[in-house]
Design an enzyme around this catalytic site. Structure first.
Site, PDB file in Angstrom:
ATOM      1  N   PRO A 227       0.802  -1.231   0.000  1.00  0.00           N
ATOM      2  CG  PRO A 227      -0.079  -1.080   2.148  1.00  0.00           C
ATOM      3  CD  PRO A 227       0.593  -2.037   1.212  1.00  0.00           C
ATOM      4  N   GLY A 229       3.187   1.925  -2.141  1.00  0.00           N
ATOM      5  CA  GLY A 229       3.544   2.294  -3.502  1.00  0.00           C
ATOM      6  C   GLY A 229       4.613   1.400  -4.088  1.00  0.00           C
ATOM      7  CG  ASP A 256       0.071 -10.688 -10.663  1.00  0.00           C
ATOM      8  OD1 ASP A 256       1.284 -10.789 -10.396  1.00  0.00           O
ATOM      9  OD2 ASP A 256      -0.766 -11.544 -10.328  1.00  0.00           O
TER      10      ASP A 256
END
EC number: 2.7.1.45
Length: 311
Positions: A227, A229, A256
């Site tokens: 979360p 980045g 993915d």
């Protein structure tokens, strides 16, 4: 238009409609999944081409996978049907026991996907690709699948690899050994990984230190930070793109989405920084619904998000 070819197992995902332990869940949604299939669809959504080399069972789930991926624009001409084994499946338990996290429970041992072998890799088909991609999952599912990856990477002009370590498939020691073996044999254009996998492979979870070590094996490194980045490392440079705060339904497939979108936009000619910023948006949108591929955005959708949303 660039062309990606991926090698890996396609699975059918049963995602719990309600959060909590699966023993108390009665209803599930069915989705087509599998890391390399997710990469394919994400790559296509940005206006490029992708095909997948894979095997599915001669069953309804196998035909579901073929029809769904064909509908997403994936070249399924090198997906083979194996009547001797079933299509693998898995169930997703959401937000339990850790909020905002998902757990996958697999039923894939002896699956058709695990029977992928070098004989399934067509040399001329692989040569037609601008980039060939696979993952640690494919190395782990069987020795023949690993050999298929090696054959494809031998032929490929450019290679991409997502470490994607799944400790339900192999031990940390085996994952480290086999991934380092592959990295030592094939120089990669792209290595996509995260700090947990870096800790297993290198004994180093610091992103910058891990990327420096990985730079011996790859030209461009994408370090996923969940979360928070992601970071891209290239040509001695580093760029960090932070994540967004959004409602989380299921995090499965988010990495993915990020990886496949980044690769595609790179081949579209985007600068590294812009490609990563857009890829973060794709990953963000992916976690907001159930299913790995249904919320993968087009470039236009990403740009709409960026106009409206603030980090």
């Amino acid at each position: 238009m660039a062309k990606l070819i991926t090698l890996g197992e396609i699975l059918i995902e049963f995602n719990a409609l309600s959060p909590g332990p699966l023993r108390h869940v009665s209803y599930f949604e069915k989705h087509v999944a599998g890391s390399e299939a997710n990469y394919c669809v994400a790559f296509i959504k940005q206006g490029n081409e992708c095909g997948i080399i894979a095997k599915v069972g001669d069953d309804e789930f196998g035909y579901n996978a073929i029809e769904w991926l064909r509908g997403q624009g994936v070249d399924v001409s090198h997906m083979k049907i194996d009547p001797s084994a079933p299509t693998g499946i898995f169930f997703i338990q959401r937000h339990y026991p850790v909020p905002l996290k998902s757990e996958s429970i697999y039923y894939r041992k002896g699956s058709a996907g695990s029977k992928l072998s070098p004989e399934d890799v067509d040399e001329e088909y692989v040569k037609s690709a601008d980039l060939v991609h696979s993952s640690g999952i494919t190395l782990a599912i069987s020795s023949t699948a690993k050999e298929a990856v090696y054959k494809a990477f031998e032929i490929a002009s450019n290679r991409s690899f997502d470490t994607n370590i799944r400790l339900k498939l192999w031990s940390a020691e085996e994952a480290k050994r086999e991934i380092l073996k592959l990295l030592s044999k094939f120089h990669l254009k792209f290595l996509i990984t995260d700090t947990d996998d870096s800790k297993i492979i290198l004994g180093e979870s610091d992103p910058d230190k891990a990327a420096k070590a990985f730079s011996d094996y790859a030209e461009i490194i994408v370090m996923k930070l969940g979360p928070k980045g992601a970071i891209v490392y290239y040509d001695g440079k580093k760029y960090y793109s932070s994540g967004y705060q959004v409602p989380v339904e299921d995090v499965t497939g988010a990495g993915d989405a990020l990886g496949g979108t980044f690769l595609s936009l790179y081949y579209k000619g985007f600068e590294m920084e812009k490609a990563l910023d857009y890829a973060i948006v794709a990953s963000t949108l992916n976690v907001m619904i159930r299913g790995d591929q249904e919320n993968l955005p087009t470039t236009k959708d990403i740009e709409t998000f960026l106009r409206e949303m603030k980090k």
